[in-house]
Design a protein around this motif. Structure first.
Motif, PDB file in Angstrom:
ATOM      1  N   ILE A 125       1.107  -0.783  -0.076  1.00 62.10           N
ATOM      2  CA  ILE A 125      -0.252  -0.008  -0.125  1.00 62.10           C
ATOM      3  C   ILE A 125       0.957   1.156  -0.176  1.00 62.10           C
ATOM      4  CG2 ILE A 125      -1.295   1.064   1.597  1.00 62.10           C
ATOM      5  CD1 ILE A 125      -2.399  -1.709   2.255  1.00 62.10           C
ATOM      6  N   PHE A 126       1.945   1.471   0.897  1.00 68.57           N
ATOM      7  CA  PHE A 126       2.406   2.881   0.790  1.00 68.57           C
ATOM      8  C   PHE A 126       3.907   2.187   1.578  1.00 68.57           C
ATOM      9  CE2 PHE A 126      -1.680   4.036   3.234  1.00 68.57           C
ATOM     10  CZ  PHE A 126      -1.900   4.811   2.214  1.00 68.57           C
ATOM     11  N   GLY A 127       5.003   3.361   0.524  1.00 68.19           N
ATOM     12  CA  GLY A 127       6.116   2.641   0.357  1.00 68.19           C
ATOM     13  C   GLY A 127       7.175   3.865   1.737  1.00 68.19           C
ATOM     14  N   PHE A 128       8.541   3.848   0.670  1.00 68.12           N
ATOM     15  CA  PHE A 128       9.074   5.013   1.845  1.00 68.12           C
ATOM     16  C   PHE A 128       8.795   6.568   1.320  1.00 68.12           C
ATOM     17  CE2 PHE A 128      11.498   4.393  -2.739  1.00 68.12           C
ATOM     18  CZ  PHE A 128      11.233   6.478  -2.748  1.00 68.12           C
ATOM     19  N   SER A 129       7.745   6.186   0.396  1.00 73.42           N
ATOM     20  CA  SER A 129       7.380   7.966  -0.104  1.00 73.42           C
ATOM     21  C   SER A 129       6.608   8.430   1.222  1.00 73.42           C
ATOM     22  CB  SER A 129       7.345   8.289  -1.128  1.00 73.42           C
ATOM     23  OG  SER A 129       6.396   7.576  -2.036  1.00 73.42           O
ATOM     24  N   PHE A 130       5.582   7.291   1.765  1.00 75.98           N
ATOM     25  CA  PHE A 130       4.327   8.082   3.093  1.00 75.98           C
ATOM     26  C   PHE A 130       4.819   8.544   3.375  1.00 75.98           C
ATOM     27  CE2 PHE A 130       2.135   7.277   6.502  1.00 75.98           C
ATOM     28  CZ  PHE A 130       0.641   7.423   6.121  1.00 75.98           C
ATOM     29  N   SER A 131       3.764   9.673   3.758  1.00 77.30           N
ATOM     30  CA  SER A 131       4.193  10.303   5.235  1.00 77.30           C
ATOM     31  C   SER A 131       2.234  10.857   5.830  1.00 77.30           C
ATOM     32  CB  SER A 131       5.012  11.345   4.740  1.00 77.30           C
ATOM     33  OG  SER A 131       4.791  12.316   3.204  1.00 77.30           O
ATOM     34  N   GLY A 132       2.191  11.957   6.376  1.00 75.79           N
ATOM     35  CA  GLY A 132       1.047  12.170   6.319  1.00 75.79           C
ATOM     36  C   GLY A 132       0.071  10.923   7.262  1.00 75.79           C
ATOM     37  N   GLU A 133      -1.058  11.397   7.356  1.00 76.23           N
ATOM     38  CA  GLU A 133      -2.728  10.604   7.622  1.00 76.23           C
ATOM     39  C   GLU A 133      -2.419  10.011   6.342  1.00 76.23           C
ATOM     40  OE1 GLU A 133      -5.931  12.681   8.866  1.00 76.23           O
ATOM     41  OE2 GLU A 133      -5.183  14.160   9.121  1.00 76.23           O
ATOM     42  N   VAL A 134      -3.129   8.565   6.950  1.00 82.17           N
ATOM     43  CA  VAL A 134      -3.575   7.260   6.273  1.00 82.17           C
ATOM     44  C   VAL A 134      -4.993   7.603   5.849  1.00 82.17           C
ATOM     45  CG1 VAL A 134      -4.152   4.921   6.367  1.00 82.17           C
ATOM     46  CG2 VAL A 134      -2.650   5.491   7.474  1.00 82.17           C
ATOM     47  N   ARG A 135      -5.820   7.596   4.293  1.00 81.44           N
ATOM     48  CA  ARG A 135      -6.465   8.081   4.028  1.00 81.44           C
ATOM     49  C   ARG A 135      -7.299   7.209   3.891  1.00 81.44           C
ATOM     50  NH1 ARG A 135      -4.675  14.345   0.212  1.00 81.44           N
ATOM     51  NH2 ARG A 135      -3.871  14.596   2.443  1.00 81.44           N
ATOM     52  N   GLU A 136      -8.811   6.837   3.329  1.00 77.14           N
ATOM     53  CA  GLU A 136      -9.655   6.517   2.907  1.00 77.14           C
ATOM     54  C   GLU A 136      -9.261   5.617   1.274  1.00 77.14           C
ATOM     55  OE1 GLU A 136     -11.832   4.946   4.631  1.00 77.14           O
ATOM     56  OE2 GLU A 136     -11.882   5.939   6.181  1.00 77.14           O
ATOM     57  N   PRO A 137      -9.663   4.653   1.591  1.00 77.29           N
ATOM     58  CA  PRO A 137     -10.556   3.496   1.849  1.00 77.29           C
ATOM     59  C   PRO A 137      -9.255   2.642   2.920  1.00 77.29           C
ATOM     60  CG  PRO A 137      -9.998   2.520  -0.144  1.00 77.29           C
ATOM     61  CD  PRO A 137      -9.673   4.500   0.047  1.00 77.29           C
ATOM     62  N   ALA A 157       7.795  -1.057   3.516  1.00 78.77           N
ATOM     63  CA  ALA A 157       7.764  -0.767   5.089  1.00 78.77           C
ATOM     64  C   ALA A 157       5.975  -0.760   5.390  1.00 78.77           C
ATOM     65  CB  ALA A 157       7.413   1.153   4.929  1.00 78.77           C
ATOM     66  N   PRO A 158       5.799  -1.408   6.553  1.00 80.64           N
ATOM     67  CA  PRO A 158       4.238  -1.957   7.300  1.00 80.64           C
ATOM     68  C   PRO A 158       3.785  -0.170   6.914  1.00 80.64           C
ATOM     69  CG  PRO A 158       5.942  -2.555   8.643  1.00 80.64           C
ATOM     70  CD  PRO A 158       6.867  -1.367   7.366  1.00 80.64           C
ATOM     71  N   SER A 159       2.784  -0.438   5.989  1.00 83.19           N
ATOM     72  CA  SER A 159       1.721   0.628   5.624  1.00 83.19           C
ATOM     73  C   SER A 159       2.065   1.174   6.911  1.00 83.19           C
ATOM     74  CB  SER A 159       0.325   0.285   4.967  1.00 83.19           C
ATOM     75  OG  SER A 159       1.029   0.027   3.422  1.00 83.19           O
ATOM     76  N   SER A 160       1.526   2.329   7.025  1.00 83.04           N
ATOM     77  CA  SER A 160       1.368   4.278   7.990  1.00 83.04           C
ATOM     78  C   SER A 160       2.287   4.189   8.948  1.00 83.04           C
ATOM     79  CB  SER A 160      -0.036   3.080   8.472  1.00 83.04           C
ATOM     80  OG  SER A 160       0.374   2.405   9.664  1.00 83.04           O
ATOM     81  N   TRP A 161       3.615   3.285   9.162  1.00 76.47           N
ATOM     82  CA  TRP A 161       5.213   3.599   9.301  1.00 76.47           C
ATOM     83  C   TRP A 161       5.449   4.695   8.609  1.00 76.47           C
ATOM     84  CZ3 TRP A 161       7.719  -1.312  11.954  1.00 76.47           C
ATOM     85  CH2 TRP A 161       7.339  -2.137  12.935  1.00 76.47           C
ATOM     86  N   ASN A 162       6.520   5.296   9.577  1.00 76.04           N
ATOM     87  CA  ASN A 162       7.122   6.552   9.639  1.00 76.04           C
ATOM     88  C   ASN A 162       8.379   6.035   8.942  1.00 76.04           C
ATOM     89  OD1 ASN A 162       9.023   8.978  10.059  1.00 76.04           O
ATOM     90  ND2 ASN A 162       7.110   9.715   9.707  1.00 76.04           N
ATOM     91  N   ILE A 163       8.272   6.230   8.413  1.00 77.48           N
ATOM     92  CA  ILE A 163      10.066   5.638   6.995  1.00 77.48           C
ATOM     93  C   ILE A 163      11.333   6.059   8.408  1.00 77.48           C
ATOM     94  CG2 ILE A 163      11.707   6.049   5.347  1.00 77.48           C
ATOM     95  CD1 ILE A 163       8.886   4.727   5.203  1.00 77.48           C
ATOM     96  N   GLU A 164      11.293   6.802   9.344  1.00 75.17           N
ATOM     97  CA  GLU A 164      12.389   7.695   9.901  1.00 75.17           C
ATOM     98  C   GLU A 164      12.302   6.840  11.190  1.00 75.17           C
ATOM     99  OE1 GLU A 164      14.442   8.524   8.634  1.00 75.17           O
ATOM    100  OE2 GLU A 164      13.825   9.334   6.772  1.00 75.17           O
ATOM    101  N   ASP A 165      10.541   6.805  11.972  1.00 74.18           N
ATOM    102  CA  ASP A 165      11.041   7.039  12.402  1.00 74.18           C
ATOM    103  C   ASP A 165       9.536   5.661  13.251  1.00 74.18           C
ATOM    104  OD1 ASP A 165      11.438   9.202  13.549  1.00 74.18           O
ATOM    105  OD2 ASP A 165      10.015  10.651  13.018  1.00 74.18           O
ATOM    106  N   GLY A 166       8.788   4.736  12.854  1.00 75.17           N
ATOM    107  CA  GLY A 166       8.558   3.508  12.589  1.00 75.17           C
ATOM    108  C   GLY A 166       6.985   4.403  13.223  1.00 75.17           C
ATOM    109  N   PRO A 167       7.193   2.744  13.772  1.00 71.85           N
ATOM    110  CA  PRO A 167       5.225   2.705  14.269  1.00 71.85           C
ATOM    111  C   PRO A 167       4.970   4.014  14.579  1.00 71.85           C
ATOM    112  CG  PRO A 167       6.530   0.964  15.773  1.00 71.85           C
ATOM    113  CD  PRO A 167       7.905   1.383  14.587  1.00 71.85           C
ATOM    114  N   PRO A 168       3.371   3.715  14.641  1.00 71.11           N
ATOM    115  CA  PRO A 168       2.931   4.970  14.879  1.00 71.11           C
ATOM    116  C   PRO A 168       2.524   4.745  15.659  1.00 71.11           C
ATOM    117  CG  PRO A 168       0.610   3.588  13.206  1.00 71.11           C
ATOM    118  CD  PRO A 168       2.546   3.099  12.493  1.00 71.11           C
ATOM    119  N   ASP A 169       1.586   6.040  16.819  1.00 72.53           N
ATOM    120  CA  ASP A 169       1.430   5.591  18.092  1.00 72.53           C
ATOM    121  C   ASP A 169      -0.167   5.739  18.414  1.00 72.53           C
ATOM    122  OD1 ASP A 169       4.108   5.793  18.441  1.00 72.53           O
ATOM    123  OD2 ASP A 169       4.274   7.802  18.777  1.00 72.53           O
ATOM    124  N   SER A 170      -0.721   6.192  17.194  1.00 72.03           N
ATOM    125  CA  SER A 170      -1.993   6.181  17.046  1.00 72.03           C
ATOM    126  C   SER A 170      -2.551   6.022  15.527  1.00 72.03           C
ATOM    127  CB  SER A 170      -2.589   7.949  17.575  1.00 72.03           C
ATOM    128  OG  SER A 170      -2.300   8.480  16.739  1.00 72.03           O
TER     129      SER A 170
END
Length: 237
Positions: A125-137, A157-170
């Motif tokens: 779903i999302f790779g190294f260029s992902f940033s910001g919010e996960v949007r629908e769907p 990358a596991p989708s929704s993870w920040n490339i630099e900072d890892g898994p999201p806190d929420s």
């Protein structure tokens, strides 16, 4: 050997250099990436363990890698199904989709139903260029990937993870830890937080390019396009 990591900024710069002075086309790079992903699936999910593979594709290059991987998986003897809700109008992605349609590979709009009829999932779903919010769907999809008991292979990358900072806190990706990760070209800094099986794919870098970006070239065996590496002790550039 602890492999040095490649930041999102450096990964983007490396891709651009590969497609300029490196003389690669984006088609070639996507083909090599998708081939690597398909080989990782073969290692994790031999045909005798179940042939049904659900490939969740995002709208960008990560999704393109997933489409390529699905084509190779079909030819290996698997039964891929594609979830591709945000389809790109770009001519490259349209060709990749047409190749799958010609093979009669099914596309689904119902991820929940497809999840009940598969043996293994590819998170493209999302790779190294992902940033910001996960949007629908995708919020519900990533939550489902987090909660499933089926094995998941994440692409780069596991989708929704920040490339630099890892898994999201929420959010939907909190607690998402796929069984396996394939890092394309080189590991990204997020591997510091990853605790599954880790593969490197991308057997095309020249020694000079690797040296320029401070990367370690792993030792690939024979015709393999992937190599499994340790996840502990990654050194961040």
């Amino acid at each position: 050997m602890a492999l040095r990591t490649l930041s999102a900024k450096s990964a983007a710069a490396l891709d651009q250099e590969l497609m300029s002075t490196g003389a690669f086309s984006i088609d070639q790079l996507m083909e090599l990436a998708g081939l690597s992903v398909s080989q990782a699936v073969f290692k994790l999910q031999p045909l005798n363990k179940g042939k049904r593979i659900l490939v969740a594709c995002g709208p960008g290059n990560n999704g393109g890698d997933g489409l390529v991987a699905a084509r190779h998986l079909f030819h290996y003897g698997y039964q891929p199904t594609i979830y591709y809700p945000k389809q790109s109008k770009n001519e490259l992605y349209q060709r990749l989709k047409k190749q799958l349609e010609d093979l009669k590979v099914p596309f689904t709009e119902d991820f929940t139903a497809a999840l009940r009829q598969t043996d293994h999932i590819v998170d493209a779903i999302f790779g190294f260029s992902f940033s910001g919010e996960v949007r629908e769907p995708f919020p519900k999809v990533i939550s489902a990937l987090r909660d499933t008991h089926l094995p998941v292979l994440a692409v780069d990358a596991p989708s929704s993870w920040n490339i630099e900072d890892g898994p999201p806190d929420s959010g939907p990706g909190k607690g998402f830890m796929p069984e396996a990760l394939i890092s394309l070209t080189a590991p990204k800094p997020l591997v510091k937080w990853f605790r599954g099986r880790h593969f490197i794919g991308g057997r095309f870098l020249s020694p000079a390019m690797a040296e320029k970006y401070g990367l370690d070239l792993p030792t690939y065996e024979a015709v393999d396009q992937i190599v499994e590496v340790e996840v502990e002790g990654q050194e961040k550039l």
